[in-house]
Design an enzyme around this catalytic site. Structure first.
Site, PDB file in Angstrom:
ATOM      1  N   ASN A 112      -0.535   4.620   0.325  1.00 48.03           N
ATOM      2  CA  ASN A 112      -0.340   3.763  -0.625  1.00 48.03           C
ATOM      3  C   ASN A 112      -0.036   2.221  -1.068  1.00 48.03           C
ATOM      4  OD1 ASN A 112       0.830   4.152  -3.732  1.00 48.03           O
ATOM      5  ND2 ASN A 112       3.156   4.430  -2.485  1.00 48.03           N
ATOM      6  N   HIS A 114       2.561  -0.578  -2.305  1.00 44.70           N
ATOM      7  CA  HIS A 114       3.615   0.317  -3.098  1.00 44.70           C
ATOM      8  C   HIS A 114       4.395  -1.875  -3.088  1.00 44.70           C
ATOM      9  CE1 HIS A 114       7.347   1.079  -4.503  1.00 44.70           C
ATOM     10  NE2 HIS A 114       8.417   0.415  -4.064  1.00 44.70           N
ATOM     11  N   SER A 141       3.600  -3.512  -0.028  1.00 46.43           N
ATOM     12  CA  SER A 141       3.217  -2.626   1.695  1.00 46.43           C
ATOM     13  C   SER A 141       2.026  -1.825   1.249  1.00 46.43           C
ATOM     14  CB  SER A 141       4.728  -2.070   1.494  1.00 46.43           C
ATOM     15  OG  SER A 141       5.599  -3.184   1.694  1.00 46.43           O
ATOM     16  N   LEU A 149       9.999   9.155  -0.264  1.00 47.56           N
ATOM     17  CA  LEU A 149       9.591   8.755  -1.377  1.00 47.56           C
ATOM     18  C   LEU A 149       9.688   7.122  -1.051  1.00 47.56           C
ATOM     19  CD1 LEU A 149       7.709   7.968  -4.205  1.00 47.56           C
ATOM     20  CD2 LEU A 149      10.377   7.858  -4.888  1.00 47.56           C
ATOM     21  N   ASP A 150       8.429   6.246  -1.055  1.00 49.36           N
ATOM     22  CA  ASP A 150       7.985   5.038  -0.679  1.00 49.36           C
ATOM     23  C   ASP A 150       8.330   4.766   0.891  1.00 49.36           C
ATOM     24  OD1 ASP A 150       6.542   4.739  -2.751  1.00 49.36           O
ATOM     25  OD2 ASP A 150       8.361   4.075  -3.392  1.00 49.36           O
ATOM     26  N   GLU A 179      -1.628  -7.856  -3.028  1.00 48.24           N
ATOM     27  CA  GLU A 179      -2.182  -6.709  -3.100  1.00 48.24           C
ATOM     28  C   GLU A 179      -3.188  -6.334  -2.817  1.00 48.24           C
ATOM     29  OE1 GLU A 179      -0.688  -3.554  -5.537  1.00 48.24           O
ATOM     30  OE2 GLU A 179       1.435  -5.333  -6.470  1.00 48.24           O
TER      31      GLU A 179
HETATM   32  C1  GRF Z   1      -0.190  -1.940  -8.693  1.00 47.07           C
HETATM   33  O1  GRF Z   1       1.195  -2.793  -8.772  1.00 47.07           O
HETATM   34  C2  GRF Z   1       0.378  -1.087  -6.822  1.00 47.07           C
HETATM   35  O2  GRF Z   1       1.526  -1.572  -6.053  1.00 47.07           O
HETATM   36  C3  GRF Z   1       1.259  -0.084  -7.576  1.00 47.07           C
HETATM   37  O3  GRF Z   1       1.106   0.707  -8.828  1.00 47.07           O
HETATM   38  C4  GRF Z   1       0.504  -1.157  -9.461  1.00 47.07           C
HETATM   39  C5  GRF Z   1      -0.823   0.086  -9.259  1.00 47.07           C
HETATM   40  O4  GRF Z   1      -1.693  -0.556 -10.337  1.00 47.07           O
HETATM   41  N1  GRF Z   1       1.672   1.389  -6.439  1.00 47.07           N
HETATM   42  P1  GRF Z   1      -3.199  -1.023 -10.305  1.00 47.07           P
HETATM   43  O5  GRF Z   1      -3.546   0.530 -11.078  1.00 47.07           O
HETATM   44  O6  GRF Z   1      -4.337  -0.674  -9.175  1.00 47.07           O
HETATM   45  O7  GRF Z   1      -3.641  -2.368 -11.037  1.00 47.07           O
END
Ligand code: GRF
Length: 215
Positions: A112, A114, A141, A149-150, A179
């Site tokens: 995932n 996050h 992360s 969760l997370d 990200e």
């Molecule tokens: C991202 O900020 C991710 O970290 C979180 O949800 C968001 C998803 O954004 N889990 P996207 O749909 O990939 O644009």
């Protein structure tokens, strides 16, 4: 894109816009040795599914309302994921907590992304909470998914400073491109078959990592 048998088969689960999926699509079109074998969602109108379809990736959506309970919803969803031949499943903005049953079945193959420096700020509204808490740094992360969760072992993180006039929106906007790089870098480690989850420990190149790798 030609796909060799060595390309890692990756499925993505999402609920929303799919910008992280888009980053994987772009990297797969360049040098990242993955085959995106499916994009799966819990809402048919998720823009991320449209992005995937436009890129020629098979998509499917599963509405929880169509199933009598969470377990049967997940069983249908993950039967489709398994049928795609996915070796790695990436949760990229998938806004549902998976059952322990599913998580255990995919343990070591389910990650995932996050938007916080875990273990800080698990759950929602991470940017606002980081600002409110007076943090000087924020980040994102990539972690293995476990029933907490997370809370699963963190493979890699990216960081950025929180600026004095940051709002949750400005912070999220500055973090998002990081990200994307983080997710591509983490998936690359899997594509190169360098990562293994051993119990609650992550091994990279056969060595346990004591703390998350840095982007
Ligand atoms: C991202 O900020 C991710 O970290 C979180 O949800 C968001 C998803 O954004 N889990 P996207 O749909 O990939 O644009």
């Amino acid at each position: 894109m030609s796909v060799s048998t060595e390309h890692l088969r990756v499925a993505v689960l999402l609920s929303g816009r799919g910008s992280n999926l888009a980053a994987l699509i772009e990297a797969a079109g360049q040098e990242l040795a993955i085959a995106l074998v499916g994009a799966f969602g819990d809402r048919a109108d998720a823009p991320g599914l449209a992005r995937a379809a436009a890129a020629g990736i098979p998509t499917a959506s599963f509405s929880p309302k169509s199933y009598p309970d969470k377990a049967s919803f997940e069983a249908a969803l993950f039967a489709a994921v398994a049928a795609s031949g996915a070796e790695l499943v990436v949760l990229a903005g998938f806004m549902r907590v998976l059952t322990a049953h599913t998580v255990e079945q995919w343990r070591g193959r389910l990650i995932n992304i996050h938007p916080s420096l875990l273990p800080k700020f698990q759950g929602l509204h991470t940017h606002a909470r980081a600002i409110e808490a007076g943090e000087r740094e924020h980040g994102a992360s990539v972690h293995f998914v476990t029933p907490v969760l997370d809370g699963g072992p963190v493979l890699m993180q990216t960081r950025l400073p929180i600026l004095p006039d940051d709002t949750p929106e400005s912070l999220a906007t500055r973090l998002l491109p990081l990200e994307h790089r983080l997710l591509v870098a983490a998936v690359r480690l899997f594509a190169e078959r360098r990562v293994r989850l051993d119990g609650d420990q992550i091994a990279v190149d056969g060595q346990m990592i004591g703390e998350p790798l840095k982007l």
